[in-house]
Enzyme design. Structure first.
Site, PDB file in Angstrom:
ATOM      1  N   SER A  76       9.253 -23.277 -18.209  1.00  0.00           N
ATOM      2  CA  SER A  76       9.279 -24.488 -17.436  1.00  0.00           C
ATOM      3  C   SER A  76      10.686 -24.777 -17.100  1.00  0.00           C
ATOM      4  CB  SER A  76       8.620 -25.447 -18.410  1.00  0.00           C
ATOM      5  OG  SER A  76       8.309 -26.572 -17.779  1.00  0.00           O
ATOM      6  N   HIS A 189      -0.255 -24.262 -18.445  1.00  0.00           N
ATOM      7  CA  HIS A 189       1.264 -24.483 -18.666  1.00  0.00           C
ATOM      8  C   HIS A 189       1.862 -24.349 -20.284  1.00  0.00           C
ATOM      9  CE1 HIS A 189       5.332 -25.703 -17.010  1.00  0.00           C
ATOM     10  NE2 HIS A 189       5.559 -26.358 -17.950  1.00  0.00           N
TER      11      HIS A 189
END
Length: 216
Positions: A76, A189
């Site tokens: 991320s 994610h």
């Protein structure tokens, strides 16, 4: 903020013989609002400098560490930083970038959050602040990368959509950088935290295998 609980990923790397260095750099949590938001309109600035300063400090403090055998990984924001750092230095023997951002311009138009969130992060829209978006995109500097890179991304990631990894793969391939991309079908994610067990294990195996490939 990793220190309040046992974190298996760092322990796995340490068990494999790696020294693990991590920090609450500006842009991360743990030191209040100002610390967390210092990165606004400065991605690749204070966050980059903090990580490199910590690395240099640790290398200076511990002479048993081998500064010629450094590896980098992150996910991320950490994935963006992995990309960005390899555009700025060739100190690392190998990199694994996970659920990363490579191009803030395309990220702004494809990620799941409303336009207001990117406006806050970059002090305006891409039409108001185009140069900042592009100048802080690793993609702009991909021709400066020489670090062998493994890209890990997931098909159902809507925070950093898979196109971010694909753009980075293309850019490194086009510039003759050793690169591979591993895609986890059906994961999002949060693969590293709550992915299916078989994919959790496979991801960790892939990270270590990539580092070990460039161990000598």
């Amino acid at each position: 903020m990793w220190g309040h609980q046992w974190f298996h990923e760092f322990q796995m790397m340490a068990a494999a013989g790696y020294a693990v260095v991590f920090t609450n750099y500006r842009g991360s949590t743990g030191y209040g609002y100002a610390h967390q938001h210092a990165v606004h309109a400065d991605y690749g600035g204070v966050d980059f400098r903090d990580n490199m300063a910590v690395l240099d400090h640790v290398l200076q403090q511990h002479d048993w560490l081998d500064s010629s055998r450094l590896y980098i990984t992150g996910g991320s924001h950490g994935g963006f930083l992995t990309n960005w750092i390899t555009t700025q230095t060739d100190r690392f023997k190998a990199a694994v970038t996970q659920r990363s951002v490579s191009n803030w311009l395309s990220e702004a138009g494809t990620q799941q959050y409303p336009p207001n969130s990117m406006r806050r992060e970059f002090a305006g829209t891409i039409w108001q602040n185009f140069e900042l978006y592009w100048n802080r995109s690793p993609l702009k500097y991909a021709n400066q990368v020489s670090t062998p890179t493994l890209i890990i991304h997931s098909t159902e990631d809507h925070i950093t959509p898979i196109g971010q990894g694909e753009e980075w793969f293309y850019a490194l391939k086009a510039n003759d950088v050793p690169v591979e991309m591993v895609v986890f079908k059906g994961e999002g994610h949060s693969l590293s935290r709550n992915g299916t067990p078989i994919n959790l294990v496979e991801r960790l195996k892939r990270i270590l295998a990539w580092f070990e490939r460039y161990a000598d």
